[in-house]
Scaffold this motif. Structure first.
Motif, PDB file in Angstrom:
ATOM      1  N   ASP A 149       0.815  -1.228   0.000  1.00  0.00           N
ATOM      2  CA  ASP A 149       0.000   0.000   0.000  1.00  0.00           C
ATOM      3  C   ASP A 149       0.840   1.267   0.000  1.00  0.00           C
ATOM      4  OD1 ASP A 149      -2.333  -1.505  -0.010  1.00  0.00           O
ATOM      5  OD2 ASP A 149      -2.495  -1.522   2.172  1.00  0.00           O
ATOM      6  N   GLY A 150       1.964   1.252  -0.711  1.00  0.00           N
ATOM      7  CA  GLY A 150       2.791   2.440  -0.804  1.00  0.00           C
ATOM      8  C   GLY A 150       3.555   2.790   0.458  1.00  0.00           C
ATOM      9  N   GLY A 151       3.639   1.855   1.392  1.00  0.00           N
ATOM     10  CA  GLY A 151       4.352   2.099   2.648  1.00  0.00           C
ATOM     11  C   GLY A 151       5.851   1.996   2.494  1.00  0.00           C
ATOM     12  N   PRO A 152       6.575   1.861   3.601  1.00  0.00           N
ATOM     13  CA  PRO A 152       8.038   1.817   3.549  1.00  0.00           C
ATOM     14  C   PRO A 152       8.543   0.611   2.750  1.00  0.00           C
ATOM     15  CG  PRO A 152       7.261   2.152   5.801  1.00  0.00           C
ATOM     16  CD  PRO A 152       6.069   1.797   4.985  1.00  0.00           C
ATOM     17  N   TRP A 153       9.644   0.824   2.047  1.00  0.00           N
ATOM     18  CA  TRP A 153      10.271  -0.275   1.318  1.00  0.00           C
ATOM     19  C   TRP A 153      10.946  -1.232   2.299  1.00  0.00           C
ATOM     20  CZ3 TRP A 153       9.291  -1.328  -3.567  1.00  0.00           C
ATOM     21  CH2 TRP A 153       8.930  -0.308  -4.440  1.00  0.00           C
ATOM     22  N   ARG A 154      10.888  -2.508   1.964  1.00  0.00           N
ATOM     23  CA  ARG A 154      11.586  -3.549   2.707  1.00  0.00           C
ATOM     24  C   ARG A 154      12.549  -4.236   1.743  1.00  0.00           C
ATOM     25  NH1 ARG A 154       8.161  -8.017   6.002  1.00  0.00           N
ATOM     26  NH2 ARG A 154       7.314  -6.035   6.796  1.00  0.00           N
TER      27      ARG A 154
END
Length: 203
Positions: A149-154
């Motif tokens: 959902d466009g959150g932080p990259w992992r």
């Protein structure tokens, strides 16, 4: 490079899915039962009959694919990104169901396959982006990242991969059942990563 959307018509299937259609700009594909990618390790068999929609992957760029995880419910259901150099050198990265839980993982194949995975049950029903970057400081390696959902990259994996004439694009497989349908809203090329421990450009 400046990023751009890759149109669905630019790709060619490694194996035609059971069905495909475009709805509101998104590709919806249904996998054939028994489709998968795997090479030798542990099981002794070779599967090269998964569904990958491939197009040219220019050097020193990243490729990204978005997909909806809502339909991934059966054992080994999987969707994500396929990076393909040849039948013995490829990478698939994405979400796969294992033991009833969504896992973020990658299969890196250089003659034989290896599989790494980590549980992400909180990503169920969400829109996941898988990103693969070649070039820059990584040289002959690919950096795999993911987010929901466009959150932080992992950061998922850094693995050896020869650029050469590699192709890349959306992937889905259904090793054990019929009827898996996956929605892919976006396929894009983007600037390559600048640094391993920093978010991709533009973030």
């Amino acid at each position: 490079m400046i990023g751009r959307t890759v149109t669905w018509s630019e790709g060619h299937w490694t194996r035609e899915p059971a069905s495909t259609r475009v709805e509101d700009g998104a590709l919806v594909a249904q996998a054939l039962e028994g489709s998968d990618y795997w090479r030798t390790t542990h099981y002794g068999f070779v599967h090269d009959d998964g569904h990958g929609l491939l197009a040219e992957w220019p050097a020193d760029t990243a490729v990204e694919v978005d997909f909806d995880t809502s339909s991934l419910t059966g054992l080994y259901d999987q969707a994500g990104l396929l990076l393909f150099a040849n039948e013995a050198q490829w990478v698939k990265a994405g979400i796969e169901v294992s033991d009833g839980v969504l896992h973020l993982g990658a299969v890196v194949t250089n003659g034989v396959s290896d599989w790494s995975l980590a549980p992400v049950p909180e990503w169920a029903g969400r829109l996941v982006t898988i990103r693969a970057s070649l070039g820059g400081e990584t040289g002959d390696a690919v950096t795999l990242r993911a987010r929901a959902d466009g959150g932080p990259w992992r950061t998922l994996r850094v693995a050896p991969f020869t650029a050469g004439d590699a192709q890349a694009g959306p992937m889905l497989c259904a090793p054990l059942r019929a009827g898996l349908e996956v929605r892919f809203p976006r396929w894009a090329l983007a600037p390559a990563d600048v640094e391993l421990h920093a978010d991709p450009p533009g973030e």
